[in-house]
Design an enzyme around this catalytic site. Structure first.
Site, PDB file in Angstrom:
ATOM      1  N   PRO A  45      20.736  50.070  -0.227  1.00  0.00           N
ATOM      2  CA  PRO A  45      20.449  51.517  -0.302  1.00  0.00           C
ATOM      3  C   PRO A  45      20.925  52.312   0.698  1.00  0.00           C
ATOM      4  O   PRO A  45      21.185  51.925   1.888  1.00  0.00           O
ATOM      5  CB  PRO A  45      19.038  51.557  -0.282  1.00  0.00           C
ATOM      6  CG  PRO A  45      18.468  50.175   0.256  1.00  0.00           C
ATOM      7  CD  PRO A  45      19.194  49.180  -0.220  1.00  0.00           C
ATOM      8  N   ASN A  46      21.567  53.502   0.271  1.00  0.00           N
ATOM      9  CA  ASN A  46      22.174  54.574   1.320  1.00  0.00           C
ATOM     10  C   ASN A  46      23.561  54.148   1.748  1.00  0.00           C
ATOM     11  O   ASN A  46      24.474  54.926   2.390  1.00  0.00           O
ATOM     12  CB  ASN A  46      21.425  54.896   2.468  1.00  0.00           C
ATOM     13  CG  ASN A  46      19.928  55.239   1.953  1.00  0.00           C
ATOM     14  OD1 ASN A  46      19.841  56.177   0.963  1.00  0.00           O
ATOM     15  ND2 ASN A  46      18.854  54.697   2.448  1.00  0.00           N
ATOM     16  N   ARG A  61      27.231  59.559   6.080  1.00  0.00           N
ATOM     17  CA  ARG A  61      25.948  59.039   6.462  1.00  0.00           C
ATOM     18  C   ARG A  61      26.064  58.660   7.980  1.00  0.00           C
ATOM     19  O   ARG A  61      26.487  58.097   8.356  1.00  0.00           O
ATOM     20  CB  ARG A  61      25.438  58.000   5.631  1.00  0.00           C
ATOM     21  CG  ARG A  61      24.146  57.364   6.307  1.00  0.00           C
ATOM     22  CD  ARG A  61      23.725  56.295   5.495  1.00  0.00           C
ATOM     23  NE  ARG A  61      22.422  55.671   6.040  1.00  0.00           N
ATOM     24  CZ  ARG A  61      21.877  54.508   6.098  1.00  0.00           C
ATOM     25  NH1 ARG A  61      22.751  53.389   5.506  1.00  0.00           N
ATOM     26  NH2 ARG A  61      20.786  54.318   6.588  1.00  0.00           N
ATOM     27  N   TYR A  92      27.235  54.908  11.785  1.00  0.00           N
ATOM     28  CA  TYR A  92      27.938  54.217  10.757  1.00  0.00           C
ATOM     29  C   TYR A  92      29.596  54.545  10.449  1.00  0.00           C
ATOM     30  O   TYR A  92      30.348  53.636   9.620  1.00  0.00           O
ATOM     31  CB  TYR A  92      27.300  54.204   9.249  1.00  0.00           C
ATOM     32  CG  TYR A  92      25.961  53.966   9.348  1.00  0.00           C
ATOM     33  CD1 TYR A  92      25.612  52.393   9.361  1.00  0.00           C
ATOM     34  CD2 TYR A  92      24.583  54.707   9.151  1.00  0.00           C
ATOM     35  CE1 TYR A  92      24.169  52.256   9.696  1.00  0.00           C
ATOM     36  CE2 TYR A  92      23.406  54.401   9.489  1.00  0.00           C
ATOM     37  CZ  TYR A  92      23.081  53.135   9.490  1.00  0.00           C
ATOM     38  OH  TYR A  92      21.837  52.599   9.462  1.00  0.00           O
ATOM     39  N   ASN A 146      24.625  43.231   2.843  1.00  0.00           N
ATOM     40  CA  ASN A 146      24.116  44.505   3.659  1.00  0.00           C
ATOM     41  C   ASN A 146      23.192  45.054   2.767  1.00  0.00           C
ATOM     42  O   ASN A 146      23.413  45.850   2.182  1.00  0.00           O
ATOM     43  CB  ASN A 146      24.897  45.181   4.068  1.00  0.00           C
ATOM     44  CG  ASN A 146      24.401  46.189   5.199  1.00  0.00           C
ATOM     45  OD1 ASN A 146      23.282  46.090   5.488  1.00  0.00           O
ATOM     46  ND2 ASN A 146      25.277  46.811   5.734  1.00  0.00           N
ATOM     47  N   ALA A 193      18.178  48.671   4.440  1.00  0.00           N
ATOM     48  CA  ALA A 193      16.762  48.981   4.785  1.00  0.00           C
ATOM     49  C   ALA A 193      15.896  47.749   4.104  1.00  0.00           C
ATOM     50  O   ALA A 193      14.925  47.634   4.556  1.00  0.00           O
ATOM     51  CB  ALA A 193      16.373  50.404   4.161  1.00  0.00           C
ATOM     52  N   GLU A 227      24.370  37.343   6.121  1.00  0.00           N
ATOM     53  CA  GLU A 227      23.626  38.843   6.326  1.00  0.00           C
ATOM     54  C   GLU A 227      24.510  39.582   7.195  1.00  0.00           C
ATOM     55  O   GLU A 227      24.978  39.236   8.288  1.00  0.00           O
ATOM     56  CB  GLU A 227      22.211  38.577   6.737  1.00  0.00           C
ATOM     57  CG  GLU A 227      21.479  40.123   7.253  1.00  0.00           C
ATOM     58  CD  GLU A 227      19.963  39.933   7.728  1.00  0.00           C
ATOM     59  OE1 GLU A 227      19.413  38.834   7.588  1.00  0.00           O
ATOM     60  OE2 GLU A 227      19.761  40.647   8.523  1.00  0.00           O
ATOM     61  N   HIS A 273      25.334  43.524   8.986  1.00  0.00           N
ATOM     62  CA  HIS A 273      24.716  44.894   9.289  1.00  0.00           C
ATOM     63  C   HIS A 273      26.022  45.710  10.102  1.00  0.00           C
ATOM     64  O   HIS A 273      26.583  44.880  10.962  1.00  0.00           O
ATOM     65  CB  HIS A 273      23.655  45.097  10.217  1.00  0.00           C
ATOM     66  CG  HIS A 273      22.397  44.545   9.565  1.00  0.00           C
ATOM     67  ND1 HIS A 273      21.690  45.016   8.411  1.00  0.00           N
ATOM     68  CD2 HIS A 273      21.895  43.208   9.777  1.00  0.00           C
ATOM     69  CE1 HIS A 273      20.634  44.278   7.979  1.00  0.00           C
ATOM     70  NE2 HIS A 273      20.958  43.151   8.671  1.00  0.00           N
ATOM     71  N   ARG A 323      18.378  48.904  17.728  1.00  0.00           N
ATOM     72  CA  ARG A 323      17.577  50.173  17.381  1.00  0.00           C
ATOM     73  C   ARG A 323      16.136  49.885  17.364  1.00  0.00           C
ATOM     74  O   ARG A 323      15.658  49.069  18.067  1.00  0.00           O
ATOM     75  CB  ARG A 323      18.119  50.319  16.092  1.00  0.00           C
ATOM     76  CG  ARG A 323      19.934  50.496  16.189  1.00  0.00           C
ATOM     77  CD  ARG A 323      20.451  50.681  14.893  1.00  0.00           C
ATOM     78  NE  ARG A 323      19.886  51.797  14.180  1.00  0.00           N
ATOM     79  CZ  ARG A 323      20.206  52.179  13.032  1.00  0.00           C
ATOM     80  NH1 ARG A 323      21.101  51.357  12.149  1.00  0.00           N
ATOM     81  NH2 ARG A 323      19.717  53.488  12.737  1.00  0.00           N
TER      82      ARG A 323
HETATM   83  C1  DQA Z   1      22.133  48.547   8.363  1.00  0.00           C
HETATM   84  C2  DQA Z   1      20.934  48.474   9.306  1.00  0.00           C
HETATM   85  C3  DQA Z   1      19.557  49.082   8.424  1.00  0.00           C
HETATM   86  O1  DQA Z   1      18.581  48.970   9.569  1.00  0.00           O
HETATM   87  C4  DQA Z   1      19.693  50.393   7.988  1.00  0.00           C
HETATM   88  O2  DQA Z   1      18.511  50.591   7.234  1.00  0.00           O
HETATM   89  C5  DQA Z   1      20.729  50.685   7.109  1.00  0.00           C
HETATM   90  C6  DQA Z   1      22.183  49.996   7.355  1.00  0.00           C
HETATM   91  C7  DQA Z   1      23.424  48.682   9.116  1.00  0.00           C
HETATM   92  O3  DQA Z   1      24.452  48.369   8.266  1.00  0.00           O
HETATM   93  O4  DQA Z   1      23.485  48.718  10.118  1.00  0.00           O
HETATM   94  O5  DQA Z   1      20.613  51.276   6.073  1.00  0.00           O
HETATM   95  O6  DQA Z   1      21.820  47.582   7.349  1.00  0.00           O
END
Ligand code: DQA
Length: 140
Positions: A9-10, A17, A22, A71, A74, A95, A97, A104
């Site tokens: 998501p997002n 964003r 990011y 990835n 959230a 995994e 990020h 964070r």
């Molecule tokens: C994320 C880190 C997550 O905590 C966050 O909710 C994201 C992006 C990252 O790529 O740094 O949406 O996965």
């Protein structure tokens, strides 16, 4: 070699964003560069904001592909369902990020995926995806 990047998501908003976290690059642009850099890898991309769609995709590719770069954004920190899906399949999951989640908020330190993952890569910006691909290519 078949590798899929699955973004949660997002992450469709990458480029606009929270650029201070990011970056400014769209995923579409970055993905094109990756495909050009690794022409021998059949690299696919899937993004969804919907938990069940991510689970469906993991199940769909998880018995035939050589790697999943995941990835889950959230959902990493909340989804038992996605965690279970990564446990149920045979394809190795890395995994990823973009940000260093350990610098964070504390709720980002929990992952339902990490215990089932081959490894975790966090904090290298968009390069985190490339490092994950390299880890799957150089698997021996
Ligand atoms: C994320 C880190 C997550 O905590 C966050 O909710 C994201 C992006 C990252 O790529 O740094 O949406 O996965």
């Amino acid at each position: 070699m078949n590798i899929i990047i699955i973004n949660g998501p997002n992450l469709n908003l990458l480029g606009k964003r929270e650029p201070e976290i990011y970056g400014n690059e769209t995923f579409k642009k970055y993905f094109k560069k990756l495909q050009e850099k690794y022409p021998n890898v059949n690299l696919e991309y899937f993004q969804s904001n919907i938990e069940g769609e991510i689970i469906n995709k993991i199940q769909e590719v998880g018995f035939s592909y050589d790697g999943i770069v995941l990835n889950a954004a959230a959902y990493t920190h909340t989804s038992v369902g996605i965690g279970d899906a990564t446990k149920a399949i045979q394809t190795p999951v890395v995994e990823v990020h973009i940000s260093n989640v350990y610098q964070r908020e504390e709720f980002r330190h929990k992952s339902f995926i990490a215990p089932n993952a081959k490894g975790v890569i966090a904090g290298f910006g968009m390069n985190s995806y490339e490092l994950a691909i390299l880890s799957l290519i150089n698997k021996d």
